[in-house]
Design a protein around this motif. Sequence first.
Motif, PDB file in Angstrom:
ATOM      1  N   TYR A 139       0.816  -1.075   0.217  1.00 10.88           N
ATOM      2  CA  TYR A 139       0.076  -0.019   0.150  1.00 10.88           C
ATOM      3  C   TYR A 139       0.784   1.352   0.003  1.00 10.88           C
ATOM      4  O   TYR A 139       1.789   1.289   0.847  1.00 10.88           O
TER       5      TYR A 139
ATOM      6  N   GLY B 191      -0.612   8.170  -2.019  1.00  7.90           N
ATOM      7  CA  GLY B 191      -1.601   8.060  -3.280  1.00  7.90           C
ATOM      8  C   GLY B 191      -2.856   7.378  -2.810  1.00  7.90           C
ATOM      9  O   GLY B 191      -3.736   7.098  -3.570  1.00  7.90           O
TER      10      GLY B 191
ATOM     11  N   GLU C  57      -3.152   4.213  -2.767  1.00  6.85           N
ATOM     12  CA  GLU C  57      -3.147   3.295  -3.580  1.00  6.85           C
ATOM     13  C   GLU C  57      -2.538   1.905  -3.326  1.00  6.85           C
ATOM     14  O   GLU C  57      -1.539   1.761  -2.707  1.00  6.85           O
TER      15      GLU C  57
END
Length: 274
Positions: free
Chosen positions: A74, A78, A80
């Motif tokens: 992870y 971001g 993301e």
Amino acid sequence: MGTLPRLIATDLDGTLLRADRTVSARTAATLERMSAAGTHVVAVTGRPVRWLAGVFEQLKAPLPAVCANGAVVYDPVGDEILRADPLAPDLLAEVARRLRAEIPDVMFAVEIEDGRRMLHEAAWPTLWEDGDPSIRLVDLPDDLLTAPAVKLLARATAHQDPDAFVRLVAGALAGVAEATHSSRSGLVEISAAGVTKAAGLAWLCTRYGVTADEVVAFGDMPNDVPMLTWAGTAVAVANAHPAVREIADRVTLSHEEDGVAAYLEKLLADADRD
């Protein structure tokens, strides 16, 4: 002596965090010094993604994280998911079938949506998680098995010794899935075969161009053993499980005594003298 590692990998609960789940000012400052010196600092944890914000808000900047015992990598900057390796529904069903046959009172919960949500059976003890909108009770046990899960959690009221219970689960799932534990409450954490903290960290290190011998890793529980075995230098905190202390290259102070910070401060001092 005098050369900093290229990457620091640290477990969170029981290792970096104190018992009250806080990061001390000393630890936060030391991690920042390591980052400023050019060393990557990575959190490698059994926690799901949704449990990271409370840790990162105590640091100057959030850390890249290997979550769910290696199933998720992870990027918090971001928000993301860089990589996910979940248990597929058919594998979840096979794991559940095997464990129900071996352990009649077994109960399950699953981490889904890359660890952003959890589903659980009615018997599952939610403890401090009551009222959390990311956690939901399902009506039928098999409803847990319909979506990919980055982690399957198992408990059984008749099996409270975590070491004995994980051995029982691992035996039932040999060759099918990974079983480990990171708590002292009889909770077993199950991932897809080959998914460990070591595998997730190795993937991230490849992305950074870092090799295992350039990594110093810190941990305290059996789910940390694969990572500690893989890393060039394995450091156990003084409160670590015997299985961790047995394979560690070094032992530092306990998590309550800022053991990670104490070890890193020495590395920084050595580098300054070089």
